[in-house]
Enzyme design. Structure first.
Site, mmCIF file in Angstrom:
data_model
loop_
_atom_site.group_PDB
_atom_site.id
_atom_site.type_symbol
_atom_site.label_atom_id
_atom_site.label_comp_id
_atom_site.label_asym_id
_atom_site.label_seq_id
_atom_site.Cartn_x
_atom_site.Cartn_y
_atom_site.Cartn_z
ATOM 1 N N GLY A 17 0.813 -1.217 0.000
ATOM 2 C CA GLY A 17 0.000 0.000 0.000
ATOM 3 C C GLY A 17 0.843 1.263 0.000
ATOM 4 C CB CYS A 44 3.293 -8.604 -0.619
ATOM 5 S SG CYS A 44 2.765 -9.493 -2.084
ATOM 6 C CB CYS A 49 2.234 -12.649 -2.115
ATOM 7 S SG CYS A 49 1.527 -11.285 -1.200
ATOM 8 C CE LYS A 52 1.249 -17.802 -1.239
ATOM 9 N NZ LYS A 52 0.338 -17.086 -0.404
ATOM 10 C CE1 TYR A 101 6.767 -2.757 -4.273
ATOM 11 C CE2 TYR A 101 7.903 -4.494 -5.460
ATOM 12 C CZ TYR A 101 6.744 -3.980 -4.919
ATOM 13 O OH TYR A 101 5.577 -4.658 -5.032
ATOM 14 C CE1 TYR A 179 -6.406 -16.317 1.771
ATOM 15 C CE2 TYR A 179 -7.422 -15.732 3.844
ATOM 16 C CZ TYR A 179 -7.403 -15.670 2.472
ATOM 17 O OH TYR A 179 -8.372 -14.993 1.803
ATOM 18 C CB ILE A 180 -0.101 -18.452 7.123
ATOM 19 C CG1 ILE A 180 -0.210 -17.045 6.532
ATOM 20 C CG2 ILE A 180 1.362 -18.845 7.300
ATOM 21 C CD1 ILE A 180 0.420 -15.942 7.371
ATOM 22 C CD GLU A 183 -1.355 -19.624 1.126
ATOM 23 O OE1 GLU A 183 -2.144 -19.186 0.294
ATOM 24 O OE2 GLU A 183 -0.416 -18.937 1.567
ATOM 25 N N GLY A 263 -2.713 -15.920 12.897
ATOM 26 C CA GLY A 263 -3.200 -14.575 12.615
ATOM 27 C C GLY A 263 -2.126 -13.503 12.741
ATOM 28 C CB THR A 312 -0.869 -7.856 -2.004
ATOM 29 O OG1 THR A 312 0.133 -8.008 -1.001
ATOM 30 C CG2 THR A 312 -0.301 -7.048 -3.156
ATOM 31 C CG HIS A 437 -13.355 -29.518 -25.147
ATOM 32 N ND1 HIS A 437 -13.840 -30.018 -23.947
ATOM 33 C CD2 HIS A 437 -13.023 -30.587 -25.917
ATOM 34 C CE1 HIS A 437 -13.793 -31.333 -23.993
ATOM 35 N NE2 HIS A 437 -13.303 -31.710 -25.162
ATOM 36 C CD GLU A 442 -14.647 -27.849 -21.617
ATOM 37 O OE1 GLU A 442 -15.349 -27.521 -22.588
ATOM 38 O OE2 GLU A 442 -13.873 -28.823 -21.658
HETATM 39 P P1 FAD Z 1 3.101 -4.506 4.454
HETATM 40 O O1 FAD Z 1 3.325 -5.105 3.130
HETATM 41 O O2 FAD Z 1 3.196 -5.384 5.643
HETATM 42 O O3 FAD Z 1 4.145 -3.305 4.588
HETATM 43 C C1 FAD Z 1 4.318 -2.607 5.788
HETATM 44 C C2 FAD Z 1 5.732 -2.067 5.830
HETATM 45 O O4 FAD Z 1 5.850 -1.121 6.870
HETATM 46 C C3 FAD Z 1 6.775 -3.155 6.132
HETATM 47 O O5 FAD Z 1 7.761 -3.156 5.132
HETATM 48 C C4 FAD Z 1 7.343 -2.748 7.490
HETATM 49 O O6 FAD Z 1 8.716 -3.072 7.623
HETATM 50 C C5 FAD Z 1 7.132 -1.246 7.464
HETATM 51 N N1 FAD Z 1 7.046 -0.624 8.792
HETATM 52 C C6 FAD Z 1 6.319 -1.023 9.859
HETATM 53 N N2 FAD Z 1 6.460 -0.146 10.869
HETATM 54 C C7 FAD Z 1 7.304 0.823 10.437
HETATM 55 C C8 FAD Z 1 7.824 2.008 11.013
HETATM 56 N N3 FAD Z 1 7.488 2.388 12.256
HETATM 57 N N4 FAD Z 1 8.680 2.758 10.284
HETATM 58 C C9 FAD Z 1 9.031 2.398 9.013
HETATM 59 N N5 FAD Z 1 8.548 1.303 8.416
HETATM 60 C C10 FAD Z 1 7.697 0.524 9.112
HETATM 61 N N6 FAD Z 1 -1.762 -11.466 0.152
HETATM 62 C C11 FAD Z 1 -2.217 -11.778 -1.078
HETATM 63 O O7 FAD Z 1 -2.958 -10.990 -1.686
HETATM 64 N N7 FAD Z 1 -1.850 -12.958 -1.700
HETATM 65 C C12 FAD Z 1 -1.030 -13.856 -1.098
HETATM 66 O O8 FAD Z 1 -0.716 -14.900 -1.672
HETATM 67 C C13 FAD Z 1 -0.542 -13.543 0.203
HETATM 68 N N8 FAD Z 1 0.300 -14.395 0.838
HETATM 69 C C14 FAD Z 1 0.785 -14.067 2.069
HETATM 70 C C15 FAD Z 1 1.633 -14.960 2.698
HETATM 71 C C16 FAD Z 1 2.134 -14.680 3.954
HETATM 72 C C17 FAD Z 1 3.062 -15.673 4.627
HETATM 73 C C18 FAD Z 1 1.770 -13.457 4.595
HETATM 74 C C19 FAD Z 1 2.316 -13.127 5.956
HETATM 75 C C20 FAD Z 1 0.917 -12.558 3.979
HETATM 76 C C21 FAD Z 1 0.412 -12.848 2.717
HETATM 77 N N9 FAD Z 1 -0.466 -11.987 2.050
HETATM 78 C C22 FAD Z 1 -0.941 -12.311 0.809
HETATM 79 C C23 FAD Z 1 -0.908 -10.711 2.684
HETATM 80 C C24 FAD Z 1 -0.111 -9.521 2.117
HETATM 81 O O9 FAD Z 1 1.277 -9.770 2.253
HETATM 82 C C25 FAD Z 1 -0.510 -8.250 2.863
HETATM 83 O O10 FAD Z 1 -1.917 -8.088 2.787
HETATM 84 C C26 FAD Z 1 0.162 -7.006 2.279
HETATM 85 O O11 FAD Z 1 1.556 -7.134 2.293
HETATM 86 C C27 FAD Z 1 -0.265 -5.761 3.061
HETATM 87 O O12 FAD Z 1 0.413 -4.637 2.559
HETATM 88 P P2 FAD Z 1 0.633 -3.341 3.475
HETATM 89 O O13 FAD Z 1 1.201 -2.296 2.595
HETATM 90 O O14 FAD Z 1 -0.598 -3.027 4.223
HETATM 91 O O15 FAD Z 1 1.695 -3.789 4.581
HETATM 92 P P1 NDP Z 2 -5.898 -16.307 9.435
HETATM 93 O O1 NDP Z 2 -6.736 -15.268 10.064
HETATM 94 O O2 NDP Z 2 -6.191 -16.727 8.051
HETATM 95 O O3 NDP Z 2 -5.948 -17.621 10.337
HETATM 96 C C1 NDP Z 2 -5.572 -17.595 11.679
HETATM 97 C C2 NDP Z 2 -5.793 -18.979 12.251
HETATM 98 O O4 NDP Z 2 -5.205 -19.044 13.538
HETATM 99 C C3 NDP Z 2 -7.258 -19.344 12.396
HETATM 100 O O5 NDP Z 2 -7.431 -20.691 12.027
HETATM 101 C C4 NDP Z 2 -7.503 -19.141 13.891
HETATM 102 O O6 NDP Z 2 -8.458 -20.005 14.434
HETATM 103 C C5 NDP Z 2 -6.165 -19.531 14.456
HETATM 104 N N1 NDP Z 2 -5.930 -18.921 15.757
HETATM 105 C C6 NDP Z 2 -6.067 -17.624 16.100
HETATM 106 N N2 NDP Z 2 -5.734 -17.440 17.388
HETATM 107 C C7 NDP Z 2 -5.373 -18.645 17.863
HETATM 108 C C8 NDP Z 2 -4.939 -19.104 19.140
HETATM 109 N N3 NDP Z 2 -4.815 -18.266 20.169
HETATM 110 N N4 NDP Z 2 -4.656 -20.421 19.281
HETATM 111 C C9 NDP Z 2 -4.807 -21.261 18.246
HETATM 112 N N5 NDP Z 2 -5.211 -20.891 17.022
HETATM 113 C C10 NDP Z 2 -5.503 -19.598 16.831
HETATM 114 O O7 NDP Z 2 -4.410 -15.784 9.624
HETATM 115 P P2 NDP Z 2 -3.033 -16.210 8.958
HETATM 116 O O8 NDP Z 2 -2.031 -15.959 10.003
HETATM 117 O O9 NDP Z 2 -3.119 -17.559 8.350
HETATM 118 O O10 NDP Z 2 -2.885 -15.149 7.782
HETATM 119 C C11 NDP Z 2 -3.015 -13.749 8.044
HETATM 120 C C12 NDP Z 2 -3.678 -13.066 6.887
HETATM 121 O O11 NDP Z 2 -2.750 -12.910 5.818
HETATM 122 C C13 NDP Z 2 -4.841 -13.837 6.277
HETATM 123 O O12 NDP Z 2 -6.039 -13.600 6.953
HETATM 124 C C14 NDP Z 2 -4.887 -13.319 4.869
HETATM 125 O O13 NDP Z 2 -5.673 -12.165 4.792
HETATM 126 C C15 NDP Z 2 -3.430 -12.992 4.579
HETATM 127 N N6 NDP Z 2 -2.859 -14.069 3.773
HETATM 128 C C16 NDP Z 2 -3.327 -14.243 2.495
HETATM 129 C C17 NDP Z 2 -2.875 -15.280 1.717
HETATM 130 C C18 NDP Z 2 -3.418 -15.453 0.343
HETATM 131 O O14 NDP Z 2 -4.010 -14.521 -0.189
HETATM 132 N N7 NDP Z 2 -3.266 -16.606 -0.275
HETATM 133 C C19 NDP Z 2 -1.870 -16.216 2.212
HETATM 134 C C20 NDP Z 2 -1.433 -15.944 3.565
HETATM 135 C C21 NDP Z 2 -1.918 -14.910 4.301
HETATM 136 P P3 NDP Z 2 -10.030 -19.681 14.415
HETATM 137 O O15 NDP Z 2 -10.434 -19.902 13.005
HETATM 138 O O16 NDP Z 2 -10.570 -20.702 15.353
HETATM 139 O O17 NDP Z 2 -10.181 -18.286 14.905
#
Ligand code: FAD
Ligand code: NDP
Length: 448
Positions: A17, A44, A49, A52, A101, A179-180, A183, A263, A312, A437, A442
């Site tokens: 963002g 990301c 992303c 991953k 970037y 999600y995580i 995956e 989470g 993202t 096809h 399809e």
């Molecule tokens: P971010 O990308 O988190 O950027 C925030 C930035 O702020 C970071 O670089 C951080 O270092 C910086 N920052 C924080 N505090 C400060 C500070 N005080 N001063 C200076 N810099 C600072 N989304 C998808 O759409 N598809 C996917 O497949 C997907 N896979 C994911 C897999 C994983 C393992 C994870 C964790 C997330 C995934 N996501 C995916 C989610 C996606 O990465 C986030 O939704 C996205 O990066 C959010 O963008 P953002 O700009 O809000 O924050």
């Molecule tokens: P999610 O919110 O997807 O899942 C969190 C999981 O952790 C849930 O199953 C939740 O359980 C469980 N949980 C939460 N608190 C506890 C606890 N105290 N003890 C045990 N289990 C717990 O978060 P993720 O961390 O997987 O991913 C974060 C976000 O990043 C996603 O929501 C998604 O938006 C983004 N992301 C997107 C991807 C993509 O687009 N492919 C890939 C990876 C991340 P319960 O369901 O019972 O609350």
């Protein structure tokens, strides 16, 4: 209060963002600075992303090697996997993206300031001990993994660390059901790691269509992931050679690695928000109005830090809408309905629009179409993965309300379907569309 500022806009956080906002604002002639404490590109690019998806690709080869034999390929060589090669090649690719970037930001005219930013006043930010004033501040600091308080928490890792392990674990325990967790269960299992997934609830991916979550769970189990539902972790302990994960069902799992994917929490600590009128909601997320303005008129926030939809493309869309609102006098807004999303699990899940339960709450009568079949690839490939699709239609208007898919290429297919749904397509229009096809896609235009 200064009358002239160092910058028109100071963005905190160079993730999905923040970079988009800084780049577009600067290219419109605004004086923009962007502060980043870590690597450009944010979650990301560096720990989300991108790495991953590269790891998902890596983990799919064993199934392809197996399938190739049915297609006549005989391997007269043995295959083995080298974790360090994958990790190092991934790092090289990410460095390349970091460079892109940096170039995009520099070319747009934005000033990059490396360091942790702290808001000292509604229009003043300090970075590395230097104060900068700005007419507006944008908080785009994303989120951070949350690990619950359990004894032995210090032995667990999060998604931040998993991509850079020194060596591949032989056994892994993953905690979470979102999600995580799902995956990474697929990734590690595909790479040959003995993988146990521990989830406290009775259904993985519970925010998704129940039928699809069940198909993903069945598919994962079929591929070898050991799934423990309704199970809580009590503690983690460390011995000389391994970790022990104690469960609430009296079982203990010995493992090399424990990944918590429970989470993410908005990154709002130590940002200096106490020096402003910015307010926080649940999950420490910043509260904003429809124009992403916080309670402090000069401060805005977008992306994961506002915790609306942590994806993202959503952070990027919010950036574009904010820019239009600030600098183009355009008051459009982000449409948070019908956002397509995919879980890169194995099998893959992708979805757009309403599922059956949601549609029933909003529409008088709905029609549900379903198809569950063995994709052509698996015939000679002799794999067991099936493809499952569902379509939800409003009976009164014939409008397609949602499409859901589990199976090969689900993300690629649903992205196209999402355009049709966004355009308000009806089931008859889907039916009038000629299929490609033979393809899996399809199936969406031949559902009976
Ligand atoms: P971010 O990308 O988190 O950027 C925030 C930035 O702020 C970071 O670089 C951080 O270092 C910086 N920052 C924080 N505090 C400060 C500070 N005080 N001063 C200076 N810099 C600072 N989304 C998808 O759409 N598809 C996917 O497949 C997907 N896979 C994911 C897999 C994983 C393992 C994870 C964790 C997330 C995934 N996501 C995916 C989610 C996606 O990465 C986030 O939704 C996205 O990066 C959010 O963008 P953002 O700009 O809000 O924050
Ligand atoms: P999610 O919110 O997807 O899942 C969190 C999981 O952790 C849930 O199953 C939740 O359980 C469980 N949980 C939460 N608190 C506890 C606890 N105290 N003890 C045990 N289990 C717990 O978060 P993720 O961390 O997987 O991913 C974060 C976000 O990043 C996603 O929501 C998604 O938006 C983004 N992301 C997107 C991807 C993509 O687009 N492919 C890939 C990876 C991340 P319960 O369901 O019972 O609350």
């Amino acid at each position: 209060m200064p009358t002239s500022f160092d910058f028109d806009l100071l963005v905190i956080g160079a993730g999905s963002g923040g970079v988009r906002t800084a780049r577009i604002a600067a290219s419109k002639g605004k004086r923009v600075a962007i502060a980043e404490v870590s690597d450009l590109g944010g979650t990301c690019v560096n720990v989300g992303c991108v790495p991953k998806k590269l790891f998902v690709y890596a983990s799919q080869f064993p199934e392809l090697f197996h399938a190739s034999q049915g297609y006549g390929w005989h391997q007269n060589y043995s295959t083995s996997f080298d974790w360090n090669t994958l990790r190092d090649n991934k790092n090289a690719e990410i460095s390349r993206l970091n460079g892109i970037y940096q170039k995009l930001l520099k070319d747009s005219g934005a000033t990059i300031i490396q360091g942790r930013a702290k808001i000292e006043a509604p229009q003043r930010v300090s970075i590395n001990g230097v104060n900068y004033t700005a007419e507006r501040i944008l908080i785009a600091t994303g989120g951070w993994p949350f690990i619950p308080e359990i004894p032995g928490k210090e032995f667990a890792i999060s998604s931040n660390e998993i991509f850079n392990l020194d060596q591949q674990p032989k056994k892994a325990v993953i905690v979470g059901g979102g999600y995580i967790a799902v995956e990474f269960a697929g990734i590690l299992n595909g790479l040959g790691v003995e993988t146990e997934l521990i989830y406290r609830g009775n259904q993985l991916l519970k925010t998704f269509y129940h039928d699809c979550s069940v198909k993903v769970t069945e598919g994962m189990i079929d591929k070898g992931v050991r799934v423990h539902l309704n199970t809580h972790v009590i503690s983690i302990s460390k011995s000389q050679h391994s970790l022990s994960v104690r469960l609430d069902n009296d079982n203990t799992i010995a493992t090399d690695m424990v990944l918590y994917a429970t989470g993410r929490i908005a990154n709002t600590d130590e940002l200096g928000l106490e020096n402003t009128a910015v307010t926080l909601g649940p999950n420490k997320a910043i509260v904003v109005d429809d124009n992403y303005r916080t309670k402090e008129p000069s401060i805005y926030a977008i992306g994961d830090v506002i915790d609306r939809v942590q994806l993202t493309p959503v952070a990027i869309k919010e950036a574009m809408v904010l820019i239009n609102h600030l600098y183009a006098e355009n008051n459009d807004s982000v449409d948070y309905t019908n956002i397509p999303t995919a879980v890169f699990s194995q099998p893959e899940l992708a979805t757009v629009g309403l599922n059956e339960e949601q549609a029933k709450l909003q529409y008088n009568e709905i029609q549900v179409y379903r198809s569950d079949f063995k994709p052509m690839f698996e015939t000679l490939g002799q794999g067991s993965e099936r493809t499952f699709i569902k379509m939800i239609v409003d009976k009164a208007t014939d409008r397609v309300l949602g499409c859901h898919m589990v199976g090969h290429h689900a993300a690629e297919i649903i992205q196209g379907i999402a355009i049709a749904i966004k355009a308000g397509a009806t089931k008859s229009q889907f039916d009038a569309t000629i299929g490609i096809h033979p393809s899996t896609a399809e199936e969406f235009v031949t559902l009976k």
